[in-house]
Design a protein around this motif. Structure first.
Motif, short mmCIF file in Angstrom:
data_model
loop_
_atom_site.label_atom_id
_atom_site.label_comp_id
_atom_site.label_asym_id
_atom_site.label_seq_id
_atom_site.Cartn_x
_atom_site.Cartn_y
_atom_site.Cartn_z
N ASN A 90 -28.43 -39.92 7.88
CA ASN A 90 -27.50 -39.41 7.02
C ASN A 90 -27.76 -39.62 5.48
O ASN A 90 -27.67 -38.65 4.50
N ILE A 91 -28.31 -40.51 5.19
CA ILE A 91 -28.87 -40.76 3.86
C ILE A 91 -29.98 -39.73 2.97
O ILE A 91 -29.76 -39.38 2.28
N VAL A 92 -30.73 -39.68 4.23
CA VAL A 92 -32.02 -38.48 3.80
C VAL A 92 -31.01 -37.07 3.54
O VAL A 92 -31.62 -36.43 2.57
N SER A 93 -30.21 -36.72 4.48
CA SER A 93 -29.48 -35.57 4.25
C SER A 93 -28.83 -35.54 2.90
O SER A 93 -28.88 -34.58 1.98
N GLN A 94 -28.09 -36.79 2.45
CA GLN A 94 -27.31 -36.77 1.24
C GLN A 94 -28.36 -36.47 0.11
O GLN A 94 -28.19 -36.03 -0.92
N CYS A 95 -29.70 -37.29 0.18
CA CYS A 95 -30.94 -37.21 -0.85
C CYS A 95 -31.08 -35.73 -1.13
O CYS A 95 -31.41 -35.36 -2.35
N LYS A 96 -31.41 -35.21 0.04
CA LYS A 96 -31.86 -33.77 -0.15
C LYS A 96 -30.67 -32.89 -0.85
O LYS A 96 -31.16 -31.98 -1.65
N ALA A 97 -29.43 -33.17 -0.49
CA ALA A 97 -28.35 -32.32 -1.05
C ALA A 97 -28.46 -32.60 -2.74
O ALA A 97 -28.08 -31.81 -3.69
N SER A 98 -28.62 -33.88 -3.02
CA SER A 98 -28.64 -34.40 -4.36
C SER A 98 -29.90 -33.74 -5.06
O SER A 98 -29.97 -33.32 -6.41
N VAL A 99 -30.86 -33.20 -4.50
CA VAL A 99 -32.01 -32.35 -5.25
C VAL A 99 -31.82 -31.03 -5.17
O VAL A 99 -32.11 -30.31 -6.18
N ASN A 100 -31.09 -30.27 -4.14
CA ASN A 100 -31.04 -29.05 -3.99
C ASN A 100 -29.69 -28.26 -4.79
O ASN A 100 -29.77 -27.14 -4.82
N TYR A 101 -28.86 -29.00 -4.82
CA TYR A 101 -27.52 -28.74 -5.34
C TYR A 101 -28.02 -28.09 -6.59
O TYR A 101 -28.39 -28.51 -7.74
N PRO A 102 -27.24 -26.78 -6.89
CA PRO A 102 -27.76 -26.09 -8.10
C PRO A 102 -26.57 -26.60 -9.09
O PRO A 102 -25.42 -27.11 -8.94
N PRO A 103 -27.29 -26.43 -10.39
CA PRO A 103 -28.46 -25.63 -10.78
C PRO A 103 -29.38 -26.56 -11.03
O PRO A 103 -30.68 -26.37 -10.79
N SER A 104 -29.12 -27.94 -11.23
CA SER A 104 -30.07 -29.13 -11.36
C SER A 104 -29.91 -30.28 -10.68
O SER A 104 -30.47 -31.46 -11.08
N GLY A 105 -29.29 -30.02 -9.47
CA GLY A 105 -29.05 -31.49 -8.48
C GLY A 105 -28.17 -32.08 -9.34
O GLY A 105 -27.31 -31.72 -10.16
N PHE A 106 -27.81 -33.41 -8.68
CA PHE A 106 -26.96 -34.40 -9.53
C PHE A 106 -27.58 -35.91 -9.33
O PHE A 106 -28.16 -35.98 -8.29
N LYS A 127 -28.91 -36.48 -36.84
CA LYS A 127 -28.68 -35.17 -37.20
C LYS A 127 -29.20 -34.01 -36.33
O LYS A 127 -28.28 -33.24 -35.77
N HIS A 128 -30.16 -34.33 -35.63
CA HIS A 128 -30.93 -33.34 -34.62
C HIS A 128 -31.00 -34.21 -33.44
O HIS A 128 -31.84 -34.87 -33.32
N PHE A 129 -30.36 -33.55 -32.40
CA PHE A 129 -30.11 -34.17 -31.44
C PHE A 129 -31.36 -33.50 -30.29
O PHE A 129 -32.08 -32.38 -30.83
N LYS A 130 -32.04 -34.09 -29.20
CA LYS A 130 -32.77 -33.50 -28.50
C LYS A 130 -32.16 -32.97 -27.12
O LYS A 130 -31.29 -33.83 -26.68
N GLN A 131 -32.76 -31.71 -26.64
CA GLN A 131 -32.07 -31.20 -25.14
C GLN A 131 -33.24 -31.49 -24.22
O GLN A 131 -34.33 -31.18 -24.53
N VAL A 132 -32.84 -32.10 -22.99
CA VAL A 132 -33.76 -32.57 -22.00
C VAL A 132 -33.23 -32.00 -20.80
O VAL A 132 -31.93 -31.87 -20.72
N ASN A 133 -34.03 -31.98 -19.60
CA ASN A 133 -33.49 -31.52 -18.43
C ASN A 133 -34.01 -32.69 -17.43
O ASN A 133 -35.09 -32.58 -16.62
N VAL A 134 -33.23 -33.86 -17.38
CA VAL A 134 -33.74 -34.94 -16.57
C VAL A 134 -32.63 -35.25 -15.23
O VAL A 134 -31.57 -35.17 -15.32
#
Length: 863
Positions: free
Chosen positions: A83-99, A212-219
């Motif tokens: 069940n943990i593995v299934s939840q981990c996979k969901a965290s990876v695949n959930y659009p748009p960038s997982g959670f 003044k100037h923020f950075k935008q990342v996809n982490v």
């Protein structure tokens, strides 16, 4: 031959040639198996890592592709961590960038390892690039310096602090389009947690010194902690982490996963040092059962330490880790791990399982060969089940299969137990024991040959073996049939087998249409508390021949002989069915039609009481006139002589004793009272007495002319004596034996006749002496006296001796002055010599008067 589950696997592969996934129903239909059995096999294949399962209703099955899932290398991925593995996979695949997710668990439980697998899985799925980074930060390293932590995470601008000579990117920049793993996140100060809010919400952040100037990342974020998160982390922080996963400690992992973890680290060490590692299973058990404070990490260190401690004392090719001294009992198993070997611990256990099964088989066979009680065999199985906990067989012990098998056994046993009246003896505890042993057998691919034990068991417990086969036929599970029979018998039937085997008559009931026979059979067997009857429910249009064939098949399965067979049926020709069935038997047959529950129960109770076939058949003739009875018991299957006396079986038994003592031919002596003989002669034709040589009786009785019936008292006459001698000669008796028999009979009747008349002398002593005197007269005069005269003479002489000893003489005895003839004088002279010894013994003198009486007896007989 392939196991059934692998034949299912081959069929599934064929079905998947045309489609991407198949249902259990489709596989069951293709294999012609029930859905339950098919589902069991598919579940086993799934646990072996050969199949993927998707969906719930219905479940779809797929083959695992060659590109291995990153989580497949995680021990427990298909078990406790599924069940943990299934939840981990969901965290990876959930659009748009997982959670983001946070992993909790005790130290050493594998949090960091799981985080790395999540990263690898994301790469496999293509949601992040192959070149993306997995950046790790242990928050505990900066717990006391929040500013330094911020600079490490977010980077800083030139001149922000002393020593900031140039702009520097932080870990967040490095993790862009990849994963950032913050371990020991509970050590993150409050202000640092707050700095992550904007980053978690929008992917924006400011390096230290920039406003003044923020950075935008996809982490993508993974957090981990050993602490209770509600006590250490801000609620506002936790709300931004939707998935919370708790990894179990080593002690909470299933037993099989504990062994797999130990196996993993032993293989790792073998590969790392390029040495074979040989370790006792008892030592492995110590590792399994010890409390691992550091969990999996601590386990890995202990295994490394064990290898190191035995490194110098072992040879260059292998490290031997001996039995732990704290473990009691023999060192039963050694497991070997070679460098780069692909052998699984479970495969090594399967190899050892054959050794344990061979030992079990040897013990069971030796006990059975010595006719040990079945309770001893049950104890052996109990010991085997108990030993499973202490040896490597435990590793192939599939609890899921055992539960499934237990359900199958319970269903089958309830059905058969109800029909044969033995359900109350077949407890769930016994079934559980059988299921445990059979589960081990099912996993062993190379079973020892059990045919010799099966032969003995079938010989000693044929009726119980029949019931075991009935139960086995009720379910389809891939278990070796030859092993199933003795194991199930010893485990489940230990209390009732003796009672089942005690039945000496075969009882069958047959009814046309519906389940009438089975219903009556179940009622009667239940009330008798034993397997008494077998029942066959036949179609309405079935012929007697077809019924006979069904019965024939049943008889063949019995594996033993019975004293007689009782057949009950509901309708049809009594005589025809009797003829059809009788030719199949080597014993007597009783057939009764118009079957009722009441009559069946009466017969069942008589059988249970071990009443003879003859007694049961006789009683059957008193059943209501609506029922017809036909039986041929055969007075005996052997050559026989029937002895019957009106005064009762006591006298007949004495005659039987004499016959058995004297006769040398193999003949059975059957006794019965006069009324029984008379009834038997009236009810049966000549064929009933086909093996009877002749009948001896004390009274005349009506009989078929072809039968030889002799009155016991007639054999004292010349004609009767000649007739008896002729019959005995035809039987093969010698003249010497015949003479001895007539002498013994004469002695018996003489003793019997004078017992009540002698007051002083012991007839058992004096009669043989008198018979010797009579024999001397026969030899002197060269005559063969008739049995009747011998009887009369013996009685006279016995009474004469007692009279002389008591000195009871009459007047006539002293007045005998009549002139004697020459013939009479010669007789007196001879008699004087013949009686000399007995006169000396008893201190008497036989006077002329007594001799004259004896002379008259001889004279009368000669005339």
């Amino acid at each position: 031959m392939k196991k059934a589950k692998y034949r299912v696997f081959e069929k599934l592969r064929q079905l998947l040639d045309d489609k991407s996934a198949v249902t259990t129903k489709e596989v069951a239909k293709a294999m012609n198996l029930s859905r339950g059995v098919t589902s069991s096999y598919l579940a086993q294949l799934y646990h072996e890592g050969l199949l993927l399962k998707k969906g719930t209703k219905p479940v779809y099955w797929q083959l695992i592709s060659n590109s291995q899932d990153a989580f497949e290398q995680l021990i427990g991925a298909n078990g406790s961590l599924k069940n943990i593995v299934s939840q981990c996979k969901a965290s990876v695949n959930y659009p748009p960038s997982g959670f983001p997710l946070i992993i909790t668990g005790p130290s050493g439980s594998g949090k960091s390892y799981l985080a790395s697998l999540i990263f690898k899985y994301a790469q496999q799925e293509g949601v992040i690039n192959k070149g993306a980074h997995f950046v790790v930060l242990n928050c505990a390293d900066y717990a006391n310096n929040p500013e330094l932590l911020s600079s490490v995470l977010f980077g800083y601008k030139k001149g922000t602090f002393t020593g900031a000579d140039a702009d520097k990117t932080g870990l967040v920049d490095q993790a862009d389009n990849g994963y950032l793993f913050l371990d020991e996140v509970h050590r993150l100060p409050r202000e640092s947690q707050e700095k992550l809010f904007v980053l978690l919400d929008s992917g924006k952040f400011y390096p230290l010194g920039e406003n003044k100037h923020f950075k935008q990342v996809n982490v993508r974020f993974i957090f981990a902690t050993t602490e209770k998160i509600e006590d250490k982390l801000l609620n506002t922080f936790l709300r931004r982490v939707p998935l919370k996963i708790a990894l179990p400690g080593f002690s909470e992992r299933p037993l099989i996963e504990k062994y797999q973890l130990i196996e993993f680290f032993l293989k790792h060490e073998a590969n790392r040092i390029n040495r074979t590692i040989k370790i006792s299973f008892n030592t492995i058990q110590v590792l399994v059962n010890q409390k691992q404070e550091g969990n999996i990490g601590s386990l890995a260190n202990k295994i490394k330490l064990l290898c190191a401690e035995n490194f110098n004392s072992s040879d260059k090719k292998a490290i031997e880790i001996p039995n732990n001294k704290n473990i009691s009992g023999p060192n039963v198993d050694w497991l070997v791990f070679k460098p780069n070997s692909q052998d699984l611990l479970v495969n090594l256990a399967k190899e050892n399982s054959k050794k344990y099964l061979s030992t079990l088989l040897s013990t069971l066979y030796d006990n059975e060969n010595k006719n040990q009680e079945i309770s001893e065999q049950n104890l052996v199985l109990n010991q085997f089940v108990n030993d499973i906990k202490r040896n490597s067989v435990l590793l192939i012990y599939d609890q899921n299969f055992e539960k499934f098998l237990m359900q199958q056994l319970a269903t089958a046993t309830e059905k058969i137990g109800k029909k044969y009246g033995i359900l109350k003896y077949l407890s769930s505890q016994k079934l559980c024991e059988a299921a445990k042993v059979l589960s081990v057998i099912q996993e062993c691919s190379d079973l020892p040959d059990i045919s010799n034990l099966l032969t003995l068991v079938s010989k000693h417990y044929p009726r119980t073996v029949y019931l075991c086969k009935q139960i086995r036929s009720c379910f389809k599970v891939d278990i070796n049939n030859d092993w199933f029979i003795p194991i199930f018998l010893y485990a489940v039937f230990d209390e009732i087998a003796g009672k089942i085997e005690s039945q000496n008559l075969l009882a069958i009931m047959v009814c046309h249409g519906g389940n009438v026979a089975s219903d009556i059979c179940a009622i009667v067997n239940e009330l008798c508390g034993n397997y008494i009857f077998e029942a066959f429910d036949m179609p309405l249009n079935v012929s007697n021949h077809e019924i006979a064939q069904k019965i024939k098949l049943y008889i063949r399965k019995q594996g033993r002989k019975y004293d007689g067979t009782i057949l009950l049926f509901d309708m049809g020709s009594l005589s025809n069915l009797y003829k059809e069935v009788k030719v199949l038997l080597n014993n007597d047959l009783l057939v009764i039609n118009n079957l009722t529950t009441e009559i069946a129960l009466d017969l069942g109770l008589q059988i249970q009481q071990n009443k003879s076939f003859k007694k049961i058949a006789e009683k059957a003739e008193s059943y209501p006139s609506t029922m017809s009875v036909k039986y041929f018991e055969g007075i005996s299957q052997k050559a026989n002589i029937i002895v019957s006396c009106m005064s009762g079986e006591g006298l007949a038994e004495e005659i039987k004793r004499i016959l058995q003592k004297v006769l040398q031919t193999d003949v059975e002596i059957i006794t019965m009272d006069y009324h029984e003989l008379k009834t038997t002669l009236q009810r049966h034709d000549l064929s009933y007495f086909k093996n009877t040589n002749f009948i001896l009786t004390t009274n005349n009785v009506d009989h078929q002319k072809e039968l030889d019936v002799l009155n016991l008292y007639d054999i004292m006459d010349e004609d009767g004596d000649k007739r008896l001698r002729q019959l005995l000669k035809e039987m093969g008796e010698t003249k010497k034996n015949v003479d001895k028999l007539t002498s013994e009979l004469l002695k018996f009747f003489t003793i019997g006749g004078i017992k009540g008349r002698l007051r002083f002398l012991n007839p058992d002593v004096v009669i043989p002496e008198i018979q010797e005197i009579v024999a001397k007269f026969e030899n002197y005069y060269h005559v063969a006296l008739t049995n009747k005269f011998k009887l009369s003479l013996c009685m006279h002489l016995a009474l004469m001796l007692e009279r002389l000893m008591l000195d009871q003489t009459s007047d006539q005895e002293s007045k005998d002055t009549q002139e004697k003839s020459k013939e009479e004088k010669d007789f007196y002279h001879v008699a004087d010599k013949i009686f000399h010894n007995i006169e000396q013994k008893y201190n008497i003198k036989i006077n002329d008067y007594e001799l004259s009486l004896i002379y008259e007896l001889f004279k009368t007989n000669s005339e």
